[in-house]
Write a protein that holds these residues in place. Structure first.
Motif, PDB file in Angstrom:
ATOM      1  N   VAL A 176       0.680  -1.074  -0.236  1.00  0.00           N
ATOM      2  CA  VAL A 176       0.327   0.352   0.688  1.00  0.00           C
ATOM      3  C   VAL A 176       0.675   1.259   0.309  1.00  0.00           C
ATOM      4  O   VAL A 176       1.044   2.447  -0.783  1.00  0.00           O
ATOM      5  N   VAL A 177       2.739   1.330   0.900  1.00  0.00           N
ATOM      6  CA  VAL A 177       2.897   2.516   0.520  1.00  0.00           C
ATOM      7  C   VAL A 177       3.441   2.763  -0.709  1.00  0.00           C
ATOM      8  O   VAL A 177       3.738   3.583  -0.629  1.00  0.00           O
ATOM      9  N   SER A 178       3.741   1.585  -0.986  1.00  0.00           N
ATOM     10  CA  SER A 178       5.052   1.672  -2.565  1.00  0.00           C
ATOM     11  C   SER A 178       3.546   2.547  -3.474  1.00  0.00           C
ATOM     12  O   SER A 178       3.649   3.278  -4.885  1.00  0.00           O
ATOM     13  N   LEU A 179       2.402   1.789  -3.484  1.00  0.00           N
ATOM     14  CA  LEU A 179       1.033   2.321  -4.520  1.00  0.00           C
ATOM     15  C   LEU A 179       0.797   3.755  -4.078  1.00  0.00           C
ATOM     16  O   LEU A 179       0.445   4.655  -5.043  1.00  0.00           O
ATOM     17  N   GLN A 180       0.613   4.677  -2.469  1.00  0.00           N
ATOM     18  CA  GLN A 180       0.525   5.873  -2.376  1.00  0.00           C
ATOM     19  C   GLN A 180       1.244   6.733  -2.735  1.00  0.00           C
ATOM     20  O   GLN A 180       1.730   7.784  -3.212  1.00  0.00           O
ATOM     21  N   LEU A 181       3.042   5.544  -2.825  1.00  0.00           N
ATOM     22  CA  LEU A 181       3.960   6.646  -3.059  1.00  0.00           C
ATOM     23  C   LEU A 181       3.264   6.779  -4.800  1.00  0.00           C
ATOM     24  O   LEU A 181       4.257   8.233  -5.495  1.00  0.00           O
ATOM     25  N   VAL A 182       3.633   6.065  -5.280  1.00  0.00           N
ATOM     26  CA  VAL A 182       3.374   6.049  -6.365  1.00  0.00           C
ATOM     27  C   VAL A 182       2.124   7.588  -7.288  1.00  0.00           C
ATOM     28  O   VAL A 182       2.413   8.169  -7.732  1.00  0.00           O
ATOM     29  N   LEU A 183       0.677   7.047  -6.716  1.00  0.00           N
ATOM     30  CA  LEU A 183       0.238   8.156  -6.376  1.00  0.00           C
ATOM     31  C   LEU A 183       0.379   9.187  -6.066  1.00  0.00           C
ATOM     32  O   LEU A 183      -0.329  10.458  -7.133  1.00  0.00           O
ATOM     33  N   GLY A 184       1.397   9.280  -5.545  1.00  0.00           N
ATOM     34  CA  GLY A 184       1.804  11.041  -4.511  1.00  0.00           C
ATOM     35  C   GLY A 184       2.502  11.977  -5.907  1.00  0.00           C
ATOM     36  O   GLY A 184       2.279  12.873  -6.126  1.00  0.00           O
ATOM     37  N   ILE A 185       3.301  11.056  -6.448  1.00  0.00           N
ATOM     38  CA  ILE A 185       3.705  11.781  -7.993  1.00  0.00           C
ATOM     39  C   ILE A 185       3.256  11.762  -8.076  1.00  0.00           C
ATOM     40  O   ILE A 185       3.608  13.170  -9.022  1.00  0.00           O
ATOM     41  N   VAL A 186       2.346  10.945  -9.213  1.00  0.00           N
ATOM     42  CA  VAL A 186       1.915  11.404  -9.995  1.00  0.00           C
ATOM     43  C   VAL A 186       0.302  12.755 -10.072  1.00  0.00           C
ATOM     44  O   VAL A 186       0.892  13.600 -10.546  1.00  0.00           O
ATOM     45  N   ALA A 187       0.008  12.618  -8.626  1.00  0.00           N
ATOM     46  CA  ALA A 187      -0.974  13.871  -8.267  1.00  0.00           C
ATOM     47  C   ALA A 187      -0.211  14.487  -8.183  1.00  0.00           C
ATOM     48  O   ALA A 187      -0.658  16.038  -7.928  1.00  0.00           O
ATOM     49  N   LEU A 188       0.521  15.449  -7.817  1.00  0.00           N
ATOM     50  CA  LEU A 188       1.682  16.089  -7.693  1.00  0.00           C
ATOM     51  C   LEU A 188       2.361  16.833  -8.690  1.00  0.00           C
ATOM     52  O   LEU A 188       2.040  17.886  -8.980  1.00  0.00           O
ATOM     53  N   VAL A 189       2.980  15.930  -9.893  1.00  0.00           N
ATOM     54  CA  VAL A 189       3.135  16.518 -11.076  1.00  0.00           C
ATOM     55  C   VAL A 189       1.794  17.028 -11.670  1.00  0.00           C
ATOM     56  O   VAL A 189       1.635  18.188 -12.544  1.00  0.00           O
ATOM     57  N   ALA A 190       0.304  16.554 -11.582  1.00  0.00           N
ATOM     58  CA  ALA A 190      -0.364  17.049 -12.450  1.00  0.00           C
ATOM     59  C   ALA A 190      -1.186  18.347 -11.446  1.00  0.00           C
ATOM     60  O   ALA A 190      -1.509  19.003 -12.402  1.00  0.00           O
ATOM     61  N   ILE A 191      -1.257  18.369 -10.639  1.00  0.00           N
ATOM     62  CA  ILE A 191      -1.511  19.488  -9.773  1.00  0.00           C
ATOM     63  C   ILE A 191      -0.612  20.659 -10.313  1.00  0.00           C
ATOM     64  O   ILE A 191      -0.876  22.145 -10.989  1.00  0.00           O
TER      65      ILE A 191
END
Length: 270
Positions: free
Chosen positions: A200-215
């Motif tokens: 779960v923490v690995s998935l959260q890291l990937v999603l966090g990077i994508v969300a930050l880049v998107a914003i």
């Protein structure tokens, strides 16, 4: 809630998502009421009854904040509403754990050499995840307020604190996950939850990077649908990570305890 005309629930107006959210909230409230009745009738533990009442109270407060958030058009309430909802989710998971046959088993916790080192890490992970949740909500909702023309910008310090706490989380969670997989081989529940933390923490890291880049890369006023999807997945995975960490902590407290010093272990001083 159930009398709202279904023909008006169209996705293009946003009513579909908004009212579907309310209907799920109603379902959660109904489940909490049912849990309250069964908890009072079937469980003699006073502290668990208190938790069940607390859960229903928190869900009522959550519903009230959700309604006021819409009627008052308050982004601040939306921020608190989002954070509080994840705490409600975590409490529901804990009540579920406290009601299992494994928890009710009279078998006492066993001494384990790794318990003394892992217990502070488990507490710290939950603490940092709550902080990460709060600052992440600040970043997301203050960004929404700025795009709505309120005139607020995302404070630089909030972004940096969010990222810093995230780094601490992504250091602690894998550490606990790897340790649980190696030192708790005789306790499948802790070993499995440790592996779940890793995933779960690995998935959260990937999603966090994508969300930050998107914003950061947005060039239009309204967010595109893919940005909404990834930021929402990031938020939902954060709630799952917080709940999983809370479960790991309580099961760690239940199943293992630090070794106690015995007289034979004490080296006499001459």
């Amino acid at each position: 809630m159930l009398l709202y005309p279904m023909r008006e629930m169209t996705a293009d107006t946003g009513v579909f998502f908004e009212h579907a959210h309310r209907l799920y909230g109603m379902l959660v409230g109904t489940g909490a009421l049912t849990l309250l009745v069964f908890g009072m009738l079937n469980d003699q533990r006073k502290w668990l009854r208190v938790l069940v009442v607390l859960l229903l109270t928190m869900i009522c407060i959550q519903g009230l904040m959700g309604g006021l958030r819409v009627t008052e058009t308050s982004t601040v309430l939306a921020l608190v509403h989002g954070v509080f909802g994840q705490l409600v989710f975590s409490l529901a998971l804990l009540i579920a754990a406290f009601s299992t046959y494994r928890w009710l088993s009279p078998r006492p916790s066993a001494e384990h050499p790794a318990a003394a080192a892992d217990r502070p890490l488990a507490y710290a992970l939950v603490f940092f995840l709550v902080g990460q949740l709060i600052f992440g909500a600040c970043v997301r909702h203050l960004q929404t307020m700025a795009s709505d023309g309120v005139g607020l910008e995302i404070p630089y310090w909030a972004v940096m604190v969010h990222i810093t706490v995230g780094v601490l989380v992504f250091a602690l969670a894998p550490l606990l996950g790897f340790r649980s997989g190696s030192v708790y081989r005789s306790i499948p529940l802790l070993r499995g939850m440790g592996m779940a933390l890793l995933i779960v923490v690995s998935l959260q890291l990937v999603l966090g990077i994508v969300a930050l880049v998107a914003i950061s890369a947005r060039v239009v006023e309204n967010p595109p649908i893919w940005e909404v999807i990834f930021t929402s997945m990031h938020q939902a995975t954060g709630a799952l990570l917080l709940g999983l960490s809370a479960l790991f902590l309580v099961w760690h407290l239940r199943l293992v305890r630090p070794e106690t010093k015995r007289d034979s272990d004490v080296v006499p001083v001459h």
